[in-house]
Motif scaffolding. Structure first.
Motif, short mmCIF file in Angstrom:
data_model
loop_
_atom_site.label_atom_id
_atom_site.label_comp_id
_atom_site.label_asym_id
_atom_site.label_seq_id
_atom_site.Cartn_x
_atom_site.Cartn_y
_atom_site.Cartn_z
N GLN A 139 4.63 36.77 50.27
CA GLN A 139 5.48 37.58 50.02
C GLN A 139 4.85 38.76 49.18
OE1 GLN A 139 8.40 35.18 47.36
NE2 GLN A 139 7.60 36.13 45.68
N VAL A 140 5.33 39.87 49.12
CA VAL A 140 4.61 41.11 48.37
C VAL A 140 5.68 41.96 47.71
CG1 VAL A 140 2.70 41.52 50.07
CG2 VAL A 140 4.90 42.67 50.43
N SER A 141 5.20 42.40 46.53
CA SER A 141 6.20 43.11 45.75
C SER A 141 5.59 44.52 45.20
CB SER A 141 6.65 42.34 44.61
OG SER A 141 5.56 41.93 43.85
N GLY A 142 6.21 45.32 44.70
CA GLY A 142 5.91 46.82 44.00
C GLY A 142 7.04 47.46 43.83
N TYR A 143 6.69 48.80 43.67
CA TYR A 143 7.63 49.68 43.43
C TYR A 143 8.00 51.19 44.25
CZ TYR A 143 7.16 47.29 38.84
OH TYR A 143 6.84 46.01 38.06
N ASP A 259 1.48 45.00 43.34
CA ASP A 259 1.74 46.22 42.69
C ASP A 259 1.82 47.41 43.71
OD1 ASP A 259 -1.00 45.92 43.42
OD2 ASP A 259 -1.94 46.48 41.61
N LEU A 260 2.33 47.24 44.85
CA LEU A 260 2.34 48.21 45.82
C LEU A 260 3.15 49.29 45.26
CD1 LEU A 260 2.81 45.93 48.90
CD2 LEU A 260 0.82 47.30 48.36
N VAL A 261 2.88 50.70 45.68
CA VAL A 261 3.53 51.76 45.23
C VAL A 261 3.73 52.74 46.44
CG1 VAL A 261 3.87 53.90 43.59
CG2 VAL A 261 2.68 51.60 42.76
N GLN A 619 -4.10 54.22 34.66
CA GLN A 619 -2.95 53.61 34.63
C GLN A 619 -2.34 53.39 35.96
OE1 GLN A 619 -0.18 54.84 31.64
NE2 GLN A 619 0.25 52.71 31.03
N PRO A 620 -1.73 52.24 36.25
CA PRO A 620 -1.16 52.39 37.58
C PRO A 620 0.21 53.30 37.33
CG PRO A 620 -1.21 50.07 36.74
CD PRO A 620 -1.81 51.06 35.58
N ILE A 621 0.61 54.03 38.58
CA ILE A 621 1.38 55.15 38.74
C ILE A 621 2.90 54.61 38.13
CG2 ILE A 621 2.10 54.83 41.01
CD1 ILE A 621 1.14 58.21 39.83
N TYR A 622 3.12 53.35 38.46
CA TYR A 622 4.39 53.00 38.24
C TYR A 622 4.71 52.65 36.70
CZ TYR A 622 2.62 48.00 38.33
OH TYR A 622 1.82 47.18 38.33
N LYS A 623 3.55 52.75 35.90
CA LYS A 623 3.54 52.57 34.43
C LYS A 623 3.30 53.77 33.93
CE LYS A 623 1.98 47.56 34.25
NZ LYS A 623 0.85 46.86 33.92
#
Length: 661
Positions: A139-143, A259-261, A619-623
């Motif tokens: 599985q993978v996850s992100g925003y 952390d896929l965006v 910093q990651p874009i979703y943060k």
């Protein structure tokens, strides 16, 4: 302190507590805090070589599924949506599509399953089985974020393809899917260890593909292969709501990437057409086009002469046009027939000359307006007559005079001044409708020096788009006090019925000491990097293009009122002064946007400068966007609270006699 339990007979207390313990009682007794448990299922979890069309999951108690349509996701997606029924303690899923061979299927319930009585959530639950001999467990996850403002997008469909070509997004349905929650977060389950591409889609027509301009879409910039590793975390068993009984080390599987965006946007419409036209008043005609235009339409009057008949008010993109009728005799006509020639999109997608014949009728015809005006006048005369009868001719002579001789009505003139003007503002004078006679010769600007006002030089500039708006420029001074004066009867409305009264509008400007400044330094900038200053609520205040020197970018926002500010920046690739969305057909991604996750407190007479160079990759874009200015809030987590402890506390407080003074 004396407790009431000492005064109640034992048998009464026992009966009372037994009654309170009944399920669902609102006044006492323990809540059921045990979440539903699965006791059996067909097929079994992670069963392979399944060939049926129905899935049954049995629980140890009656359950319900909350927000089923929003939360339950079938993967791979089904052409004909399966049905979910709750039969007692059983959840039954009926598939109507033929199940694909050698395919892993997941039914992701998220946190939708709760018990029927107390709503205790089962937790994040996904039922998995396979029609082949193997089962895919990666599985993978992100925003998924809105590319224009990095807001999380809730309810977005997110899917993957193992076919890595671009064409699949518009020709094939997703192989596996998920849906974003209130944080924009998603998890796609049941993946194999092979390369995938990831897309997000607001599937408006339920086609399973990107098929129309109105759909919001996004694509992840990286191709990835799912993987996993074993990790350990500390977990605890609670003795009660406060005390920890045992701390355990628990092994679990962590999946990558996590952390896929996807930055999603909607393509600007390419369809040009006249979307709306109306005559809101006798002297005002409005036209609204579907998108911005490069040229104005050509208007020809069919029952009147259009030459010099209108004053045009327009916006910068020429998609909203207001034509003000100059001649009152023309505005009195109940019907205006016009021929309008403009560019519109044809069936092949090209802009072609189009001509429409339009009949423009006001919402209220002149006869109706005259009738309403006469009725208002009659009602006003009745009120005056009634008021005069109760007034004393001697004692109320002033009021009688004001009723018999009301003040003359004048043309309304508006200024954007307050008690004190902001140094960033330009002095403006505006009117409800276009007017005649606005000339600098009829204006005077006076500056207060010591105790006297003196004339000063100024410039009066009409707005290029809005004929009702004028700007006044002068060498304003901080702390300066001024007056703008307009001669009486120098300006009139289009009908020349109303004229302005003599006007003296006083105003002043803030002192320099009331302002602060904020300097932003940016690492490795590119031409076109544009910084936006944001208010405390996240709304934009000002845009400024970075000044780039020696591979360093800098911009300073001067004359800032004391308060809280945030900063964002976008890459204006085409340097047209506005943020541009993506276009899948042209292979264009939306212009990049970044937020500086730092709150700036600007104080009066203070100059603030960022300590470090802003590195947008740090910093990651979703943060990057702070929760303080994020409008889309996370979904409220379902947790099993210790409601028995709360109820016991409430019961004790209710039946405890307070101590005597």
């Amino acid at each position: 302190m004396m407790n009431i339990f000492n005064k109640i007979p034992a048998w009464t207390l026992i009966l009372s507590l037994c009654a309170c313990a009944s399920v669902g009682s609102p006044d006492g007794g323990p809540y059921d805090e045990v979440p539903p448990r699965i006791v059996n299922s067909h097929p079994q979890p992670y069963q392979t070589e399944f060939s049926g069309k129905k899935v049954n999951i049995d629980f140890d108690e009656f359950i319900k599924i909350e927000n089923m349509a929003e939360k339950v996701v079938f993967s791979p997606p089904q052409t004909e949506q399966p049905t979910i029924k709750i039969i007692g303690k059983r959840v039954q899923i009926q598939f109507y599509d033929s199940l694909k061979e050698n395919t892993t299927y997941t039914i992701d319930f998220a946190d939708a399953i709760v018990d029927n009585n107390e709503g205790n959530p089962m937790g994040d639950y996904c039922f998995t089985f396979s029609t082949g001999k193997e089962i895919d467990t990666m599985q993978v996850s992100g925003y998924v974020l809105d590319a224009s403002n990095l807001e999380p997008i809730k309810g977005m469909t997110v899917g993957v393809y193992s076919d890595l070509s671009d064409s699949v997004f518009t020709t094939k349905q997703f192989e596996r899917v998920s849906r974003t929650d209130g944080s924009g977060h998603f998890t796609i389950k049941g993946l194999a260890k092979k390369p995938y591409r990831l897309f997000a889609l607001q599937d408006m027509d339920q086609s399973g593909t990107y098929s129309q301009e109105g759909e919001t879409w996004g694509v992840c910039s990286t191709i990835f292969t799912p993987s996993s590793e074993q990790r350990f975390r500390l977990d605890s068993i609670m003795f009660d709501t406060i005390r920890i009984d045992t701390v355990l080390t628990v092994q679990y599987t962590h999946f990558f990437p996590d952390d896929l965006v996807v930055l999603a946007s909607k393509k600007e419409s390419s369809q040009q057409y006249l979307s709306k036209f109306e005559r809101t008043a006798l002297n005002k005609i409005s036209f609204y086009f579907a998108k911005q235009a490069d040229t104005l339409p050509i208007i020809k009057g069919l029952n009147f002469d259009e030459n010099n008949a209108f004053i045009l008010e327009k916006n910068a993109t020429l998609d909203t046009l207001h034509y003000w009728v100059k001649d009152s005799l023309l505005s009195y006509k109940d019907t205006l027939l016009i021929s309008m020639q403009y560019l519109a999109t044809d069936t092949t997608g090209n802009l072609v000359q189009t001509t429409d014949t339009l009949k423009l009728i006001p919402k209220k015809r002149r006869a109706q307006l005259l009738k309403e005006e006469a009725e208002r006048k009659k009602e006003k005369e009745k009120r005056i007559e009634k008021e005069l009868k109760r007034l004393d001719p001697v004692e109320d002579s002033a009021k009688i005079a004001s009723l018999l001789y009301p003040p003359k009505e004048f043309l309304e003139v508006s200024f954007n001044t307050g008690a004190k003007m902001d140094l960033n503002k330009v002095l403006q004078v505006s009117f409800k409708e276009p007017v005649y006679g606005v000339d600098a010769a009829h204006f005077r600007i006076k500056e207060l020096i010591d105790t006297l006002y003196y004339d000063m030089d100024f410039e009066l500039e009409p707005d290029m788009l809005n004929p009702r708006l004028f700007r006044i420029y002068a060498e304003w001074q901080p702390k300066g006090k001024y007056k703008v004066c307009i001669d009486s009867a120098s300006i009139s409305d289009l009908d020349r019925k109303l004229y302005n009264n003599r006007i003296e509008q006083s105003f002043g400007f803030e002192a320099l000491e009331t302002y602060g400044s904020l300097t932003i330094n940016v690492k490795d900038p590119k031409p076109g990097y544009t910084v936006t200053l944001l208010k405390k609520d996240g709304s934009p205040v000002r845009n400024q293009v970075l000044d780039i020197k020696n591979n360093k970018g800098e911009t300073t926002f001067f004359f800032l009122k004391a308060g809280t500010y945030w900063v964002r920046m976008w890459y204006d690739r085409n340097q047209n002064g506005k943020w541009d969305t993506g276009d899948w057909d042209l292979g264009l991604m939306p212009e990049e946007m970044w937020y500086l996750n730092h709150e700036f407190e600007v104080k009066a007479n203070w100059d603030i400068e960022t300590d470090d160079m802003w590195d947008v990759t740090n910093q990651p874009i979703y943060k990057q966007k702070s929760a303080k200015i994020t409008k889309q809030k996370p979904d409220k987590e379902k947790t099993i609270k210790n409601r028995n402890w709360e109820r016991a506390k409430e019961f004790q407080e209710r039946y405890t006699i307070p101590p005597k003074d």
